[in-house]
Scaffold this motif. Sequence first.
Motif, PDB file in Angstrom:
ATOM      1  N   VAL A  12     -12.509  -4.948   0.801  1.00  0.00           N
ATOM      2  CA  VAL A  12     -11.995  -4.029   1.816  1.00  0.00           C
ATOM      3  C   VAL A  12     -11.499  -2.759   1.139  1.00  0.00           C
ATOM      4  N   TYR A  13     -11.376  -1.718   1.944  1.00  0.00           N
ATOM      5  CA  TYR A  13     -10.687  -0.503   1.521  1.00  0.00           C
ATOM      6  C   TYR A  13      -9.261  -0.538   2.071  1.00  0.00           C
ATOM      7  N   LEU A  14      -8.343   0.122   1.380  1.00  0.00           N
ATOM      8  CA  LEU A  14      -7.015   0.364   1.918  1.00  0.00           C
ATOM      9  C   LEU A  14      -6.830   1.861   2.111  1.00  0.00           C
ATOM     10  N   PHE A  15      -6.469   2.255   3.337  1.00  0.00           N
ATOM     11  CA  PHE A  15      -6.055   3.633   3.587  1.00  0.00           C
ATOM     12  C   PHE A  15      -4.526   3.622   3.592  1.00  0.00           C
ATOM     13  N   GLY A  16      -3.928   4.188   2.552  1.00  0.00           N
ATOM     14  CA  GLY A  16      -2.503   3.997   2.322  1.00  0.00           C
ATOM     15  C   GLY A  16      -1.569   4.807   3.186  1.00  0.00           C
ATOM     16  N   THR A  17      -2.033   5.869   3.818  1.00  0.00           N
ATOM     17  CA  THR A  17      -1.255   6.820   4.625  1.00  0.00           C
ATOM     18  C   THR A  17      -0.348   7.658   3.738  1.00  0.00           C
ATOM     19  N   CYS A  18      -0.126   8.901   4.152  1.00  0.00           N
ATOM     20  CA  CYS A  18       0.676   9.820   3.341  1.00  0.00           C
ATOM     21  C   CYS A  18       2.145   9.412   3.319  1.00  0.00           C
ATOM     22  N   VAL A  19       2.653   8.834   4.412  1.00  0.00           N
ATOM     23  CA  VAL A  19       4.067   8.451   4.449  1.00  0.00           C
ATOM     24  C   VAL A  19       4.332   7.298   3.489  1.00  0.00           C
ATOM     25  N   ILE A  20       3.439   6.323   3.449  1.00  0.00           N
ATOM     26  CA  ILE A  20       3.586   5.233   2.481  1.00  0.00           C
ATOM     27  C   ILE A  20       3.500   5.779   1.067  1.00  0.00           C
ATOM     28  N   ASP A  21       2.545   6.665   0.820  1.00  0.00           N
ATOM     29  CA  ASP A  21       2.348   7.227  -0.509  1.00  0.00           C
ATOM     30  C   ASP A  21       3.597   7.961  -0.993  1.00  0.00           C
ATOM     31  N   LEU A  22       4.216   8.737  -0.108  1.00  0.00           N
ATOM     32  CA  LEU A  22       5.329   9.606  -0.512  1.00  0.00           C
ATOM     33  C   LEU A  22       6.701   8.956  -0.379  1.00  0.00           C
ATOM     34  N   PHE A  23       6.873   8.075   0.603  1.00  0.00           N
ATOM     35  CA  PHE A  23       8.211   7.586   0.914  1.00  0.00           C
ATOM     36  C   PHE A  23       8.389   6.068   0.822  1.00  0.00           C
ATOM     37  N   MET A  24       7.341   5.307   1.087  1.00  0.00           N
ATOM     38  CA  MET A  24       7.493   3.842   1.140  1.00  0.00           C
ATOM     39  C   MET A  24       6.348   3.152   0.401  1.00  0.00           C
ATOM     40  N   PRO A  25       6.181   3.455  -0.894  1.00  0.00           N
ATOM     41  CA  PRO A  25       5.050   2.864  -1.633  1.00  0.00           C
ATOM     42  C   PRO A  25       5.087   1.346  -1.688  1.00  0.00           C
ATOM     43  N   GLN A  26       6.275   0.747  -1.601  1.00  0.00           N
ATOM     44  CA  GLN A  26       6.368  -0.709  -1.666  1.00  0.00           C
ATOM     45  C   GLN A  26       5.606  -1.365  -0.523  1.00  0.00           C
ATOM     46  N   ALA A  27       5.627  -0.721   0.641  1.00  0.00           N
ATOM     47  CA  ALA A  27       4.892  -1.264   1.786  1.00  0.00           C
ATOM     48  C   ALA A  27       3.395  -1.314   1.492  1.00  0.00           C
ATOM     49  N   GLY A  28       2.881  -0.272   0.832  1.00  0.00           N
ATOM     50  CA  GLY A  28       1.471  -0.260   0.467  1.00  0.00           C
ATOM     51  C   GLY A  28       1.133  -1.332  -0.551  1.00  0.00           C
ATOM     52  N   LEU A  29       2.008  -1.491  -1.545  1.00  0.00           N
ATOM     53  CA  LEU A  29       1.782  -2.519  -2.558  1.00  0.00           C
ATOM     54  C   LEU A  29       1.814  -3.915  -1.943  1.00  0.00           C
ATOM     55  N   ASP A  30       2.736  -4.125  -1.022  1.00  0.00           N
ATOM     56  CA  ASP A  30       2.826  -5.437  -0.386  1.00  0.00           C
ATOM     57  C   ASP A  30       1.630  -5.695   0.529  1.00  0.00           C
ATOM     58  N   ALA A  31       1.112  -4.643   1.155  1.00  0.00           N
ATOM     59  CA  ALA A  31      -0.107  -4.809   1.952  1.00  0.00           C
ATOM     60  C   ALA A  31      -1.268  -5.257   1.068  1.00  0.00           C
ATOM     61  N   VAL A  32      -1.381  -4.639  -0.118  1.00  0.00           N
ATOM     62  CA  VAL A  32      -2.431  -5.035  -1.062  1.00  0.00           C
ATOM     63  C   VAL A  32      -2.250  -6.489  -1.473  1.00  0.00           C
TER      64      VAL A  32
END
Length: 259
Positions: A12-32
């Motif tokens: 799959v691809y992950l589209f991380g969103t700019c808000v996750i990238d800039l403010f809440m990266p942990q949410a992106g890592l946990d999604a992965v």
Amino acid sequence: MQRQYPAPPSQVYLFGTCVIDLFMPQAGLDAVRLLEREGLTVHFPQGQSCCGQPAYSSGNPVEARAVAAAQLDLFAEPWPVIVPSGSCAGMMRHHWPTLFEDDPVAGPKARALSERIFELGEFLLRVMKVQLQDTSPGQQAPESVVLHTSCSARREMGTRQHGVELVDALPGVTRLEHERESECCGFGGAFALKHADISGAMVKDKIASACATGADRLVSADCGCLLNIGHAAQHQGAPLPVEHLASFLWRRTGGAGEK
């Protein structure tokens, strides 16, 4: 029309969103981590940025089109694109095709890509048919939560139901409903800047309603709303910590502390 879901993929691809990238990266890592735990290989194209929603909802389709166009070719393989934000997923699935409806080249690309867009909770439930289990039973205290679903996520992607089903499946977690759950938190992107007084009143009502339940925290799959509610609660001194759904699922199923 009910969406037809594909068989579970391997990549799959992950589209991380700019808000996750800039403010809440942990949410992106946990999604992965949640996706990888299901045996998936997760790809993250480095050229991705914003979905274009801020420009689009502010009445600037030309800017939104430019942002989206720069990313249409980033997800070239026929894999699902997982978005840990219902509002961004709604933008990509429902509005990207509209942005390019008169473009003979970008139009077909946008329509084909939109069919592969899945909000994280939707994908875990409907495609992967995830079975959530606590891998460290007895080590986590019982917890009560209230949910918040952004307006566009609720209406465009139906993500409230996905959040409800995932949270209700968690051992030791009680989901509480509150009077203003279906109302906007007042964020609305540029709305919070243009109408700060109205936005502030809306989030104040949201926080008061959530706190009245006695819940331990508020959980949402939309980072913009989490930033708004979380910062407002801190400013008010309200006992309402917030957490992204991906991080909450990961933590409650024993993922916290894993590498």
